[in-house]
Design an enzyme around this catalytic site. Structure first.
Site, PDB file in Angstrom:
ATOM      1  N   CYS A 183       1.266  -1.668  -0.039  1.00 33.14           N
ATOM      2  CA  CYS A 183      -0.009   0.246  -0.338  1.00 33.14           C
ATOM      3  C   CYS A 183       0.583   1.450  -0.597  1.00 33.14           C
ATOM      4  CB  CYS A 183      -0.856  -0.007   0.571  1.00 33.14           C
ATOM      5  SG  CYS A 183      -1.959   0.973   0.590  1.00 33.14           S
ATOM      6  N   HIS A 192      -3.609  -5.879   1.677  1.00 37.64           N
ATOM      7  CA  HIS A 192      -3.535  -5.847   3.369  1.00 37.64           C
ATOM      8  C   HIS A 192      -3.623  -7.492   4.089  1.00 37.64           C
ATOM      9  CE1 HIS A 192      -1.828  -1.992   4.024  1.00 37.64           C
ATOM     10  NE2 HIS A 192      -2.744  -1.482   3.523  1.00 37.64           N
TER      11      HIS A 192
HETATM   12  N1  GLN Z   1      -1.233   6.682   2.264  1.00 41.71           N
HETATM   13  C1  GLN Z   1      -2.136   5.793   1.388  1.00 41.71           C
HETATM   14  C2  GLN Z   1      -3.300   6.253   0.646  1.00 41.71           C
HETATM   15  O1  GLN Z   1      -4.765   6.275   1.114  1.00 41.71           O
HETATM   16  C3  GLN Z   1      -1.370   4.497   1.937  1.00 41.71           C
HETATM   17  C4  GLN Z   1      -2.626   3.637   2.352  1.00 41.71           C
HETATM   18  C5  GLN Z   1      -2.395   2.484   3.329  1.00 41.71           C
HETATM   19  O2  GLN Z   1      -0.781   2.649   3.060  1.00 41.71           O
HETATM   20  N2  GLN Z   1      -2.986   1.691   3.417  1.00 41.71           N
HETATM   21  O3  GLN Z   1      -3.260   5.648  -0.834  1.00 41.71           O
END
Ligand code: GLN
Length: 265
Positions: free
Chosen positions: A95, A207
């Site tokens: 992510c 995730h």
């Molecule tokens: N900040 C990033 C987004 O919202 C990554 C989010 C995350 O790592 N789950 O796209």
């Protein structure tokens, strides 16, 4: 045998439970008698530490933390990470961390954050009004050669089950997608691409955490790491994965995807 797992910015990049990937790698090694050292790669870490790890794990973070990380991940540190991934050190980046491996990430608020430019892709948040991409994610790994290698081991298509939660949308340029979305948004909710694959690095929005839900990906990373380190073929001893397999089957059923239908489609 011994393996050193480099964990990128454990406190800043652990918002979404991706430390489960580190634990999964650690346990699957230990259950096989492979010694494990976890090496935190954080702001105060010397370059030599970056250079000596055998697998790199990077988790998700919020925009604010990503900015702090990118301010630190410059110069020699950025170079060390780039060189390792270029040379085939296996890694799993979830992510927020893949967003930082691309050319840039444009957050909902604030300035564009320049990435390492290692993966030919860009990520943009369409703004605070935009819906986040949240929910269960299923994709088939299609990238070469990992798709073939996993298919040989599993005897069926490698399906990844995960959970996504991102505002940013990622658009691939000259880099392979890791897979094709079956359920969920994937990279951007538009083109059905899921993640990216470069050398032995896996970039994903999944995730879950990813590796406990998809144990065969953990083993793929461990095997690659050991083969690189010891410069010979390694056969990992089998583990009892019946619980993980039952969990996967159950999850696919809950999502309306019977495992045999998906695997054969
Ligand atoms: N900040 C990033 C987004 O919202 C990554 C989010 C995350 O790592 N789950 O796209």
């Amino acid at each position: 045998m011994k393996i050193a797992i480099g964990w990128l910015y454990p406190t800043l990049m652990s918002t979404y439970g991706d430390r489960g990937n580190v634990i999964c790698l650690q346990r699957r090694c230990q259950w096989r008698g492979i010694e494990v050292e976890i090496v935190p790669l954080r702001k105060s870490t010397e370059i030599a530490e970056f250079n000596r790890v055998d697998i790199i794990v990077g988790g998700g973070a919020q925009d604010r933390q990503q900015e702090i990380v990118m301010r630190d991940l410059q110069g020699a540190k950025a170079q060390a990470l780039k060189e390792k991934l270029d040379q085939g050190t296996p890694g799993v980046f979830t992510c927020g961390s893949p967003q930082l491996l691309g050319h840039y990430y444009e957050p909902a608020l604030g300035k564009r954050i320049d990435g390492l430019g290692l993966l030919d892709m860009v990520s943009q948040h369409p703004g605070i009004e935009a819906q986040r991409c949240i929910g269960n994610l299923v994709f088939e790994i299609t990238a070469s050669p990992i798709a073939r290698e996993l298919t040989e081991i599993l005897g069926e298509k490698p399906l990844v089950i995960g959970f996504e939660n991102h505002g940013g949308r990622t658009y691939l340029q000259d880099v392979q997608a890791l897979g094709k979305v079956i359920k969920g948004y994937g990279n951007n909710g538009e083109d059905q691409t899921a993640g990216a694959f470069y050398q032995n690095a896996i970039a994903t929005y999944a995730h879950g955490p990813l590796l406990p839900k998809n144990h065969f990906v953990a083993d793929w990373l461990i095997k690659k790491a050991l083969q690189r380190k010891y410069e010979r073929q390694i056969a990992l001893s089998p583990l009892d994965d019946s619980l993980a397999l039952a969990g996967r089957k159950n999850m696919l059923r809950r999502l309306g995807l019977a495992i045999s239908e998906v695997a054969l489609s």
